[in-house]
Design a protein around this motif. Structure first.
Motif, PDB file in Angstrom:
ATOM      1  N   LEU A  45      -1.309   0.273  -1.874  1.00 24.64           N
ATOM      2  CA  LEU A  45      -2.527  -0.705  -1.721  1.00 24.64           C
ATOM      3  C   LEU A  45      -3.360  -0.381  -0.598  1.00 24.64           C
ATOM      4  O   LEU A  45      -4.497  -0.782  -0.460  1.00 24.64           O
ATOM      5  CB  LEU A  45      -1.910  -2.033  -1.935  1.00 24.64           C
ATOM      6  CG  LEU A  45      -1.493  -2.633  -3.292  1.00 24.64           C
ATOM      7  CD1 LEU A  45      -0.524  -3.869  -3.029  1.00 24.64           C
ATOM      8  CD2 LEU A  45      -2.434  -2.407  -4.256  1.00 24.64           C
ATOM      9  N   PHE A  46      -2.664  -0.041   0.468  1.00 19.26           N
ATOM     10  CA  PHE A  46      -3.397   0.444   1.808  1.00 19.26           C
ATOM     11  C   PHE A  46      -4.171   1.533   1.443  1.00 19.26           C
ATOM     12  O   PHE A  46      -5.488   1.447   1.942  1.00 19.26           O
ATOM     13  CB  PHE A  46      -2.446   0.681   2.944  1.00 19.26           C
ATOM     14  CG  PHE A  46      -2.894   0.737   4.213  1.00 19.26           C
ATOM     15  CD1 PHE A  46      -3.017  -0.231   5.180  1.00 19.26           C
ATOM     16  CD2 PHE A  46      -3.540   2.022   4.766  1.00 19.26           C
ATOM     17  CE1 PHE A  46      -3.631  -0.522   6.093  1.00 19.26           C
ATOM     18  CE2 PHE A  46      -4.149   1.920   5.947  1.00 19.26           C
ATOM     19  CZ  PHE A  46      -3.783   0.941   6.834  1.00 19.26           C
ATOM     20  N   ALA A  47      -3.871   2.431   0.711  1.00 18.72           N
ATOM     21  CA  ALA A  47      -4.854   3.516   0.503  1.00 18.72           C
ATOM     22  C   ALA A  47      -6.108   3.231  -0.270  1.00 18.72           C
ATOM     23  O   ALA A  47      -7.101   3.512  -0.169  1.00 18.72           O
ATOM     24  CB  ALA A  47      -4.240   4.742  -0.258  1.00 18.72           C
ATOM     25  N   LEU A  48      -5.611   1.902  -1.424  1.00 14.27           N
ATOM     26  CA  LEU A  48      -6.724   1.771  -2.430  1.00 14.27           C
ATOM     27  C   LEU A  48      -7.750   0.813  -1.578  1.00 14.27           C
ATOM     28  O   LEU A  48      -9.064   1.038  -1.811  1.00 14.27           O
ATOM     29  CB  LEU A  48      -6.105   0.823  -3.395  1.00 14.27           C
ATOM     30  CG  LEU A  48      -5.287   1.898  -4.598  1.00 14.27           C
ATOM     31  CD1 LEU A  48      -4.561   0.977  -5.685  1.00 14.27           C
ATOM     32  CD2 LEU A  48      -6.135   2.896  -5.071  1.00 14.27           C
ATOM     33  N   LEU A  87       0.700   2.698   9.642  1.00 17.88           N
ATOM     34  CA  LEU A  87       2.080   2.589  10.377  1.00 17.88           C
ATOM     35  C   LEU A  87       1.356   1.540  11.505  1.00 17.88           C
ATOM     36  O   LEU A  87       2.657   0.866  11.922  1.00 17.88           O
ATOM     37  CB  LEU A  87       2.176   4.035  11.173  1.00 17.88           C
ATOM     38  CG  LEU A  87       2.659   5.093  10.227  1.00 17.88           C
ATOM     39  CD1 LEU A  87       3.193   6.416  11.152  1.00 17.88           C
ATOM     40  CD2 LEU A  87       4.198   4.598   9.712  1.00 17.88           C
ATOM     41  N   ALA A  88       0.510   1.559  12.218  1.00 13.62           N
ATOM     42  CA  ALA A  88       0.107   0.395  13.023  1.00 13.62           C
ATOM     43  C   ALA A  88      -0.035  -0.908  12.335  1.00 13.62           C
ATOM     44  O   ALA A  88       0.721  -1.847  12.758  1.00 13.62           O
ATOM     45  CB  ALA A  88      -1.229   0.693  13.350  1.00 13.62           C
ATOM     46  N   TRP A  89      -0.412  -1.061  11.019  1.00 11.89           N
ATOM     47  CA  TRP A  89      -0.308  -2.197  10.133  1.00 11.89           C
ATOM     48  C   TRP A  89       0.871  -2.559   9.981  1.00 11.89           C
ATOM     49  O   TRP A  89       1.327  -3.747  10.267  1.00 11.89           O
ATOM     50  CB  TRP A  89      -1.423  -1.983   9.205  1.00 11.89           C
ATOM     51  CG  TRP A  89      -1.219  -3.261   8.158  1.00 11.89           C
ATOM     52  CD1 TRP A  89      -1.919  -4.478   8.235  1.00 11.89           C
ATOM     53  CD2 TRP A  89      -0.476  -3.399   6.906  1.00 11.89           C
ATOM     54  NE1 TRP A  89      -1.657  -5.098   7.180  1.00 11.89           N
ATOM     55  CE2 TRP A  89      -0.797  -4.670   6.585  1.00 11.89           C
ATOM     56  CE3 TRP A  89       0.337  -2.330   6.381  1.00 11.89           C
ATOM     57  CZ2 TRP A  89      -0.068  -5.164   5.252  1.00 11.89           C
ATOM     58  CZ3 TRP A  89       1.094  -2.945   5.241  1.00 11.89           C
ATOM     59  CH2 TRP A  89       0.778  -4.364   4.526  1.00 11.89           C
ATOM     60  N   LEU A 144       5.927  -6.120  10.419  1.00 12.49           N
ATOM     61  CA  LEU A 144       7.487  -6.212  10.538  1.00 12.49           C
ATOM     62  C   LEU A 144       7.670  -7.273  11.680  1.00 12.49           C
ATOM     63  O   LEU A 144       8.728  -7.868  11.959  1.00 12.49           O
ATOM     64  CB  LEU A 144       7.977  -4.988  10.775  1.00 12.49           C
ATOM     65  CG  LEU A 144       8.265  -4.124   9.871  1.00 12.49           C
ATOM     66  CD1 LEU A 144       8.767  -2.439  10.337  1.00 12.49           C
ATOM     67  CD2 LEU A 144       8.888  -4.476   8.794  1.00 12.49           C
ATOM     68  N   GLN A 145       6.534  -7.405  12.448  1.00 10.48           N
ATOM     69  CA  GLN A 145       6.865  -8.421  13.627  1.00 10.48           C
ATOM     70  C   GLN A 145       6.234  -9.815  13.261  1.00 10.48           C
ATOM     71  O   GLN A 145       6.056 -10.827  14.058  1.00 10.48           O
ATOM     72  CB  GLN A 145       5.875  -7.980  14.957  1.00 10.48           C
ATOM     73  CG  GLN A 145       6.339  -6.658  15.332  1.00 10.48           C
ATOM     74  CD  GLN A 145       5.783  -6.059  16.629  1.00 10.48           C
ATOM     75  OE1 GLN A 145       5.122  -6.624  17.382  1.00 10.48           O
ATOM     76  NE2 GLN A 145       5.621  -4.782  16.847  1.00 10.48           N
ATOM     77  N   PRO A 184      -7.833  -6.451   6.635  1.00 11.30           N
ATOM     78  CA  PRO A 184      -6.787  -7.273   7.012  1.00 11.30           C
ATOM     79  C   PRO A 184      -6.317  -8.362   6.123  1.00 11.30           C
ATOM     80  O   PRO A 184      -5.329  -8.692   5.721  1.00 11.30           O
ATOM     81  CB  PRO A 184      -6.712  -7.618   8.180  1.00 11.30           C
ATOM     82  CG  PRO A 184      -7.738  -6.621   8.930  1.00 11.30           C
ATOM     83  CD  PRO A 184      -8.905  -6.429   7.621  1.00 11.30           C
ATOM     84  N   VAL A 185      -7.432  -9.205   5.544  1.00 12.15           N
ATOM     85  CA  VAL A 185      -7.263 -10.343   4.937  1.00 12.15           C
ATOM     86  C   VAL A 185      -6.872  -9.993   3.582  1.00 12.15           C
ATOM     87  O   VAL A 185      -5.949 -10.330   2.766  1.00 12.15           O
ATOM     88  CB  VAL A 185      -8.607 -11.017   4.889  1.00 12.15           C
ATOM     89  CG1 VAL A 185      -8.497 -12.301   3.825  1.00 12.15           C
ATOM     90  CG2 VAL A 185      -8.979 -11.622   6.279  1.00 12.15           C
ATOM     91  N   LEU A 186      -7.804  -8.985   2.720  1.00  7.34           N
ATOM     92  CA  LEU A 186      -7.339  -8.499   1.511  1.00  7.34           C
ATOM     93  C   LEU A 186      -5.927  -8.088   1.389  1.00  7.34           C
ATOM     94  O   LEU A 186      -5.296  -8.145   0.354  1.00  7.34           O
ATOM     95  CB  LEU A 186      -8.234  -7.347   1.120  1.00  7.34           C
ATOM     96  CG  LEU A 186      -8.157  -6.693  -0.263  1.00  7.34           C
ATOM     97  CD1 LEU A 186      -8.464  -7.733  -1.460  1.00  7.34           C
ATOM     98  CD2 LEU A 186      -9.319  -5.540  -0.400  1.00  7.34           C
TER      99      LEU A 186
END
Length: 317
Positions: free
Chosen positions: A23-26, A70-72, A77-78, A284-286
């Motif tokens: 989904l991140f790539a899409l 990876l940053a997202w 995770l936090q 980010p919202v999506l």
């Protein structure tokens, strides 16, 4: 049971990682640049390209996709879903502020669809090949053939514009009270519930017909048990097993269908938030909305697996 739950949670976690990567790539493949909307070429005075490049660097959008993911993921995770590009607010706060309205609509729609669908399916099975059975099947066929957005627009026109008996926008009127909130809920929850009930009717009817022919029900009737007790206590419990899967998989579908209903009825839920995020390329919202949907799907599957064992003790063994 604990080992089973732990194993299922592990599988769900791996699945969620795979879903998030895809989904991140899409979302990044959506045409358009979210940064460009900040700098209107007609009104911006200065070096527009340099300003856009600086903002991309500030938001991390100039990095390769794996680095961005990876940053997202590290932030997620936090417990931090990031910040909206358009408003600058925390994505978690945005979702939390709208999730209550969506849950309110979803619970009402799901309860209505289960009530109508399972009751209609049982009645159709008990009245097999009668006028009642044919009417229920015809009604469900009509509902499944007509898009829910069309039904919504017809209801808005008839009950809102022509008759003026029901509100067609918002979740309530300020200072309106419980009665006003219920009136606002009738149309969106009713349409959402009817759309979900169609599948339940056919599955409940099919499951009940399979169960009603079983020998143990004939034996129970021969022992003198009443027909309602045989159907509800012995037949319905076994007929619910395939229905659990249908219900579990349809709840995320209702969540997706609520996006359309919320948009048509100006319902202040996560669906309208997602539509706005798509229009504004607010990644980010999506991603937060899609991640919430993926978690809902995995939770529903886990609950369905656990419910099997509660309904049928043989599955626990």
């Amino acid at each position: 049971m604990i080992l089973f739950v732990a194993r299922r949670l592990g599988v769900s976690a791996v699945t969620l990682v795979g879903i998030s990567v895809a989904l991140f790539a899409l979302t990044r493949a959506i045409p358009g640049d979210p940064v460009s909307m900040y700098f209107d070429p007609l009104n911006f005075a200065g070096d527009r390209e340099a300003a856009m490049a600086a903002l991309r660097q500030e938001l991390g959008l100039d990095q390769p996709l794996p680095v961005q993911y990876l940053a997202w993921a590290g932030q997620v995770l936090q417990g931090n879903l990031g910040y909206s590009i358009t408003s600058g607010r925390s994505v978690g706060e945005l979702i939390a502020g709208r999730l209550g309205a969506t849950a309110y609509l979803m619970l009402a729609g799901t309860a209505l669809s289960l009530l109508i669908g399972i009751t209609g399916g049982i009645v159709a099975a008990l009245r097999k090949n009668t006028a009642t059975d044919y009417l229920i099947l015809l009604f469900s066929l009509i509902l499944i053939s007509v898009p829910s957005f069309f039904v919504a627009m017809v209801c808005i026109y008839v009950f809102g514009l022509r008759l003026g008996v029901l509100p067609t926008a918002g979740i309530n009127t300020p200072g309106g009270g419980w009665g006003d909130a219920f009136r606002h809920l009738v149309l969106p929850a009713g349409i959402l519930g009817l759309a979900g009930a169609v599948g339940y009717v056919r599955w409940a009817r099919s499951s009940m017909l399979d169960v009603l022919d079983q020998d143990y029900l004939i034996t129970a009737r021969s022992k003198g048990l009443s027909r309602p007790r045989v159907v509800l206590r012995h037949g319905l419990r076994n007929a619910l097993i395939p229905l659990v899967t249908v219900v579990a998989m349809s709840i995320p579908g209702l969540f997706g269908g609520a996006v359309i209903i919320e948009q048509l009825f100006a319902w202040p839920g996560t669906g309208r938030m997602a539509v706005d995020a798509i229009a504004n390329r607010d990644y980010p919202v999506l991603m937060g909305f899609v991640l919430l949907t993926a978690v809902l799907v995995l939770v529903c599957n886990l609950v369905a697996d656990l419910t099997y064992g509660l309904i049928d003790p043989r599955i626990r063994l």
